[in-house]
Design an enzyme around this catalytic site. Structure first.
Site, PDB file in Angstrom:
ATOM      1  N   ALA A 128       0.856  -1.185   0.000  1.00  0.00           N
ATOM      2  CA  ALA A 128       0.000   0.000   0.000  1.00  0.00           C
ATOM      3  C   ALA A 128       0.891   1.234   0.000  1.00  0.00           C
ATOM      4  O   ALA A 128       2.060   1.171   0.381  1.00  0.00           O
ATOM      5  CB  ALA A 128      -0.866  -0.007   1.252  1.00  0.00           C
ATOM      6  N   GLY A 171       0.812  -5.340   0.703  1.00  0.00           N
ATOM      7  CA  GLY A 171      -0.318  -5.450  -0.218  1.00  0.00           C
ATOM      8  C   GLY A 171       0.078  -6.061  -1.552  1.00  0.00           C
ATOM      9  O   GLY A 171      -0.734  -6.725  -2.206  1.00  0.00           O
ATOM     10  N   GLU A 219       0.109  -9.628  -1.016  1.00  0.00           N
ATOM     11  CA  GLU A 219      -1.295 -10.026  -0.813  1.00  0.00           C
ATOM     12  C   GLU A 219      -2.014 -10.128  -2.163  1.00  0.00           C
ATOM     13  O   GLU A 219      -2.843 -11.018  -2.373  1.00  0.00           O
ATOM     14  CB  GLU A 219      -2.002  -9.028   0.115  1.00  0.00           C
ATOM     15  CG  GLU A 219      -1.483  -9.123   1.545  1.00  0.00           C
ATOM     16  CD  GLU A 219      -2.048  -8.050   2.456  1.00  0.00           C
ATOM     17  OE1 GLU A 219      -1.830  -6.852   2.167  1.00  0.00           O
ATOM     18  OE2 GLU A 219      -2.713  -8.396   3.452  1.00  0.00           O
ATOM     19  N   GLU A 271       4.288  -5.548   7.187  1.00  0.00           N
ATOM     20  CA  GLU A 271       3.438  -4.503   7.781  1.00  0.00           C
ATOM     21  C   GLU A 271       3.704  -4.287   9.263  1.00  0.00           C
ATOM     22  O   GLU A 271       3.535  -3.182   9.781  1.00  0.00           O
ATOM     23  CB  GLU A 271       1.955  -4.850   7.582  1.00  0.00           C
ATOM     24  CG  GLU A 271       1.428  -4.634   6.180  1.00  0.00           C
ATOM     25  CD  GLU A 271       1.625  -5.827   5.253  1.00  0.00           C
ATOM     26  OE1 GLU A 271       2.475  -6.693   5.556  1.00  0.00           O
ATOM     27  OE2 GLU A 271       0.937  -5.889   4.211  1.00  0.00           O
TER      28      GLU A 271
HETATM   29  C1  3H9 Z   1       0.508  -2.458   3.247  1.00  0.00           C
HETATM   30  O1  3H9 Z   1       0.781  -2.952   2.205  1.00  0.00           O
HETATM   31  C2  3H9 Z   1      -0.806  -2.583   3.932  1.00  0.00           C
HETATM   32  C3  3H9 Z   1      -1.651  -3.677   3.367  1.00  0.00           C
HETATM   33  O2  3H9 Z   1      -1.362  -4.895   3.957  1.00  0.00           O
HETATM   34  C4  3H9 Z   1      -3.097  -3.429   3.624  1.00  0.00           C
HETATM   35  C5  3H9 Z   1      -3.692  -2.200   3.047  1.00  0.00           C
HETATM   36  C6  3H9 Z   1      -5.177  -2.177   3.189  1.00  0.00           C
HETATM   37  N1  3H9 Z   1       4.573   3.509   0.388  1.00  0.00           N
HETATM   38  O3  3H9 Z   1      13.345   1.998   0.803  1.00  0.00           O
HETATM   39  P1  3H9 Z   1      13.711   2.757  -0.401  1.00  0.00           P
HETATM   40  C7  3H9 Z   1       9.325   4.984  -0.809  1.00  0.00           C
HETATM   41  S1  3H9 Z   1       1.631  -1.490   4.084  1.00  0.00           S
HETATM   42  C8  3H9 Z   1       5.053   4.738   0.090  1.00  0.00           C
HETATM   43  O4  3H9 Z   1      14.660   3.863  -0.261  1.00  0.00           O
HETATM   44  P2  3H9 Z   1      14.911   0.390  -1.464  1.00  0.00           P
HETATM   45  C9  3H9 Z   1      10.431   5.308   0.191  1.00  0.00           C
HETATM   46  O5  3H9 Z   1       9.951   6.157   1.200  1.00  0.00           O
HETATM   47  C10 3H9 Z   1       3.070  -1.504   3.059  1.00  0.00           C
HETATM   48  N2  3H9 Z   1       6.343   4.974  -0.190  1.00  0.00           N
HETATM   49  O6  3H9 Z   1      14.225   1.802  -1.579  1.00  0.00           O
HETATM   50  C11 3H9 Z   1      11.451   5.957  -0.707  1.00  0.00           C
HETATM   51  O7  3H9 Z   1      11.026   7.277  -0.941  1.00  0.00           O
HETATM   52  P3  3H9 Z   1      12.092   8.429  -1.087  1.00  0.00           P
HETATM   53  C12 3H9 Z   1       3.825  -2.765   3.141  1.00  0.00           C
HETATM   54  C13 3H9 Z   1       7.173   3.940  -0.145  1.00  0.00           C
HETATM   55  O8  3H9 Z   1      15.184  -0.041  -2.850  1.00  0.00           O
HETATM   56  C14 3H9 Z   1      11.303   5.189  -2.014  1.00  0.00           C
HETATM   57  O9  3H9 Z   1      10.011   4.584  -1.972  1.00  0.00           O
HETATM   58  N3  3H9 Z   1       5.049  -2.646   2.409  1.00  0.00           N
HETATM   59  C15 3H9 Z   1       6.758   2.651   0.164  1.00  0.00           C
HETATM   60  O10 3H9 Z   1      16.035   0.440  -0.496  1.00  0.00           O
HETATM   61  C16 3H9 Z   1      12.335   4.110  -2.194  1.00  0.00           C
HETATM   62  O11 3H9 Z   1      12.348   3.292  -1.033  1.00  0.00           O
HETATM   63  C17 3H9 Z   1       6.189  -2.278   3.000  1.00  0.00           C
HETATM   64  O12 3H9 Z   1       6.279  -2.097   4.190  1.00  0.00           O
HETATM   65  C18 3H9 Z   1       5.396   2.450   0.445  1.00  0.00           C
HETATM   66  N4  3H9 Z   1       4.891   1.242   0.718  1.00  0.00           N
HETATM   67  O13 3H9 Z   1      13.841  -0.568  -0.822  1.00  0.00           O
HETATM   68  C19 3H9 Z   1       7.382  -2.091   2.099  1.00  0.00           C
HETATM   69  N5  3H9 Z   1       7.820   1.818   0.126  1.00  0.00           N
HETATM   70  O14 3H9 Z   1      12.966   8.035  -2.239  1.00  0.00           O
HETATM   71  C20 3H9 Z   1       8.143  -0.873   2.481  1.00  0.00           C
HETATM   72  C21 3H9 Z   1       8.871   2.572  -0.206  1.00  0.00           C
HETATM   73  O15 3H9 Z   1      11.259   9.627  -1.315  1.00  0.00           O
HETATM   74  N6  3H9 Z   1       9.207  -0.579   1.582  1.00  0.00           N
HETATM   75  N7  3H9 Z   1       8.487   3.857  -0.371  1.00  0.00           N
HETATM   76  O16 3H9 Z   1      12.839   8.457   0.205  1.00  0.00           O
HETATM   77  C22 3H9 Z   1      10.422  -1.197   1.632  1.00  0.00           C
HETATM   78  O17 3H9 Z   1      10.651  -2.088   2.414  1.00  0.00           O
HETATM   79  C23 3H9 Z   1      11.482  -0.725   0.703  1.00  0.00           C
HETATM   80  O18 3H9 Z   1      11.152   0.572   0.306  1.00  0.00           O
HETATM   81  C24 3H9 Z   1      11.678  -1.588  -0.562  1.00  0.00           C
HETATM   82  C25 3H9 Z   1      12.653  -0.865  -1.507  1.00  0.00           C
HETATM   83  C26 3H9 Z   1      12.285  -2.926  -0.146  1.00  0.00           C
HETATM   84  C27 3H9 Z   1      10.396  -1.787  -1.284  1.00  0.00           C
END
Ligand code: 3H9
Length: 729
Positions: A77, A118, A121, A141
């Protein structure tokens, strides 16, 4: 007049752009295109629903592929959307996933990059899952203070069982494609071009019934053992959570997966709503974004110098001076990132010990390749060609100056010279060199190959290029770099001062070390101040106090009154321990005692007796101190010091302080960090009033004196976020 036709067309185009629709004969490919991580913002959700509907309507289409454009499958999400109007706009993620699950035409998720939250999911709601070998999947999450709220807690256990689902969801771990395949979470690993492979796979399953591919229609394999499994996991999860509510709430949702799917989904929704409205979820999301935001550093006092304006030098080889615990840990970090390292140690035995530790620590698979990047030496001239040196010798100004003089004369003129000091004056170190612009502090935390924080300290003359290089080095070696100014103890250790001081005062008044540690650990720290002191070695602080003239190796200097130094209250209990040779775990005794070979801190009657006698001698009357008072007395002065630090421009933003504490000091993540906790959880006014009230009781505890900035902010109702962008700093 507004042209509604144009608006509608533009809106449709926006949805389409975020979930591109292309046909390959009978196969539709929906490609999510929302850089950087293809998160499910509103337009993506709408685009997917539109695409799915269009594919259903077209009789020529017989199967559907969903994938991500660019670097990844959707990573979840859009967390930035949480709490905003678009988060609630339909279609929500649940309806997108329902449309996938109930699609009469088979849906294939083709995964590359990271299918997280998500995103994973969505993959689990699909009828088939393909992945490239480098893909990773997971439900992280819990780290955002929530649960997988789009069916993850219901579908995952239906594939892997409750036990594995609890393990995966409560740790939020990412698993590799191969492991996902063996757990049945992925049907096939594909080599080569994912789009081509996915289209050909989709063609191969066309016409097959989807009903038996729907995970929602399956039952949980270990359903009859759910009670047993949860009971077995509960204790570990609660201990590990250290006060965070999300992990056990995830377990409650997973427990409901043994019920009919719709009932379980309802339970998941209720529990998700509970977490979403808790104070912990925003705190953890703040921590997530702050960890990334600190990369966009700016000079604490000169905002014109920042990550955009300053360019880092390219660092290919690094010299490390000193093969003690820190030097070895730093060397391992550098080698793991593929950098060439020259490790210098003048003591042969120490050098050999260091090499053995490095060999043992590097993972088997890459050890020989990494070791080939390492040169070890006892001769400074071996550093003549490195791009940067990190000095990690004993914490003594005299010694550091000596080392920097040598480094300055031996290394090439453009080499950057960094000191891994934990609190000494960078300017004094830089002053012995002819290149103060290339001198910087790089404060690592022990064990340096594991702890993520890198506190980078700029001196008066440190150039923008040198700062940028130190920050870039942090990213290269997988650390979270925070830029701070130069002052005794910098940000982290300076704030620790009041915390530890107040903790020792609590002993005078009636607490035992274990009472203080218990209260702080219940608050969420991995270790209270006394266990922490024993682990790091009590002699470090003692040497520091001797260097400052507050005490001597032979005992306290004559002082009037005896428990004061330079007009401030001073408690010598820690010095008394050190004088008895009780330096912590390494000597088998400190604030606690330790059985040989064990790290378990055991309350020691000898220490209790020492404290009792001390109280009697100085006329302290023992009283019972509540956990609440312990937490407030220790943490509020620490926070107060954070306000001094902001006021002096030692940190550019409160977020830099929070990240320092989250990654370097074990501050509980679910509270967001000390400054976030102060403002959003407790409230600045309450912090101020408590400090005032404690100060009235203990007028000579100088750390309880509220910072002028804190007073000012309470008076004006200013927020910390506004302060970060304030030109005052
Ligand atoms: C969810 O899914 C809820 C659902 O179960 C239910 C819903 C109803 N959203 O980390 P990085 C941004 S909750 C918005 O530097 P990497 C991050 O802030 C979600 N922004 O890159 C950064 O921005 P900026 C569950 C996001 O290659 C840029 O993207 N998912 C999100 O080192 C690059 O990120 C997670 O918890 C997001 N979801 O790592 C995954 N994710 O450049 C969370 C990232 O402006 N994300 N951004 O600073 C991660 O673990 C890592 O970002 C990922 C990439 C491994 C994907």
């Amino acid at each position: 007049m507004v042209n509604t036709m144009t608006l509608t067309w533009e809106a449709t185009r926006e949805f389409a752009v975020m979930a591109e629709y292309s046909t390959y004969g009978s196969v539709v490919v929906l490609q999510v295109n929302n850089p950087p991580v293809n998160s499910f913002s509103y337009h993506v959700r709408q685009g997917l629903v539109d695409g799915l509907e269009k594919a259903q309507r077209d009789p020529a289409i017989r199967s559907i592929v969903i994938m991500g454009k660019g670097r990844t499958f959707p990573a979840g999400a859009d967390v930035r959307e949480f709490g905003t109007a678009s988060a609630g706009m339909m279609p929500d993620l649940l309806s997108v996933l329902a449309a996938v699950d109930t699609s009469p035409k088979p849906v294939v998720s083709a995964i590359h990059g990271t299918a997280l939250g998500g995103g994973f999911e969505l993959a689990l709601a699909s009828h088939y899952r393909l992945a490239v070998p480098s893909a990773r999947v997971g439900l992280p999450e819990v780290h955002l203070g929530i649960l997988p709220g789009a069916g993850g807690t219901q579908r995952l256990p239906r594939v892997v069982g409750v036990k594995t689902a609890i393990q995966m969801i409560t740790t939020g771990q990412h698993i590799k494609a191969q492991q996902a395949l063996s757990l049945g979470l992925v049907d096939k690993i594909v080599q080569g071009d994912l789009l081509k492979e996915a289209v050909s796979f989709a063609r191969s399953i066309e016409g097959r019934p989807v009903e038996d591919r729907r995970i929602s229609q399956k039952t949980v394999p270990d359903a009859e053992k759910v009670g047993e499994v949860v009971d077995a996991a509960r204790k570990t999860i609660i201990r590990r959570a250290r006060g965070a509510i999300a992990p056990m709430t995830c377990v409650q949702a997973i427990q409901a997966s043994v019920l009919p799917f719709d009932v379980g989904m309802q339970r998941e929704r209720e529990l998700m709503a509970f977490l979403m409205t808790s104070w912990q979820a925003p705190a953890q999301q703040y921590a997530f974004f702050s960890e990334r935001e600190v990369r966009r550093w700016s000079h604490p006092r000169d905002k014109r110098v920042n990550f955009k304006t300053a360019k880092p030098r390219v660092i290919k080889s690094v010299g490390v001076v000193g093969a003690g615990t820190m030097g070895v840990g730093i060397t391992i970090s550098l080698l793991q990132a593929g950098l060439k390292v020259v490790l210098l140690e003048v003591n042969k035995k120490q050098l050999d010990r260091g090499i053995t530790t490095i060999q043992k620590t590097l993972s088997q698979k890459s050890a020989s390749q990494r070791m080939s990047l390492l040169t070890t030496t006892m001769d400074y001239s071996a550093l003549s060609d490195v791009d940067m040196v990190i000095e990690a010798v004993f914490e003594s100004m005299r010694l550091k100056k000596e080392v920097f003089k040598k480094l300055d004369s031996i290394t090439k003129p453009q080499a950057i010279l960094a000191s891994n000091t934990s609190g000494l004056d960078i300017d004094k170190i830089a002053a012995v060199t002819k290149r103060p612009d290339k001198v910087v502090g790089t404060h690592f935390f022990a064990p340096a190959n594991i702890m993520r924080l890198l506190e980078n300290i700029l001196g008066k003359h440190t150039s923008a290029e040198t700062i940028a290089t130190a920050m870039q080095l942090g990213t290269t070696i997988g650390k979270v770099g925070v830029l701070v100014g130069n002052c005794p103890g910098f940000v982290g250790n300076r704030m620790l001062g009041p915390y530890v001081t107040e903790a020792v005062f609590l002993l005078e008044e009636g607490a035992d070390p274990q009472d203080v540690d218990k209260a702080i650990e219940e608050f969420g720290f991995a270790m209270g101040p006394f266990r922490m002191g024993d682990l790091s070695g009590l002699d470090i602080g003692w040497r520091g106090r001797i260097e400052k003239g507050l005490t001597t190796e032979q005992g306290p200097p004559p002082a009037t009154p005896p428990l004061y130094r330079r007009g401030n209250r001073y408690c010598p209990l820690a010095d008394m321990l050190c004088m008895q040779g009780r330096l912590g775990q390494k000597t088998g005794a400190g604030w606690y005692r330790y059985e040989p070979g064990s790290r378990a801190a055991l309350p020691d009657p000898v220490v209790q007796q020492m404290i009792r006698e001390y109280r009697q001698e100085h006329g302290f009357k023992k009283r019972t101190i509540s956990s609440q008072e312990i937490v407030e007395r220790c943490l509020y002065p620490l926070i107060n010091e954070g306000f001094h630090i902001l006021d002096e421009g030692i940190a550019a933003r409160s977020m830099d302080i929070d990240v320092t504490y989250l990654f370097g000091y074990g501050w509980p993540r679910h509270t967001g960090g000390p400054m976030y906790y102060a403002e959003k959880v407790v409230g600045l006014e309450k912090i101020l009033r408590s400090l005032e009230s404690y100060q009235a009781q203990y007028p000579d505890h100088h750390y309880l004196q509220p910072s002028p900035l804190l007073r000012d902010m309470v008076a004006k109702g200013t927020s910390l976020a506004a302060l970060g962008t304030d030109s005052k700093l």
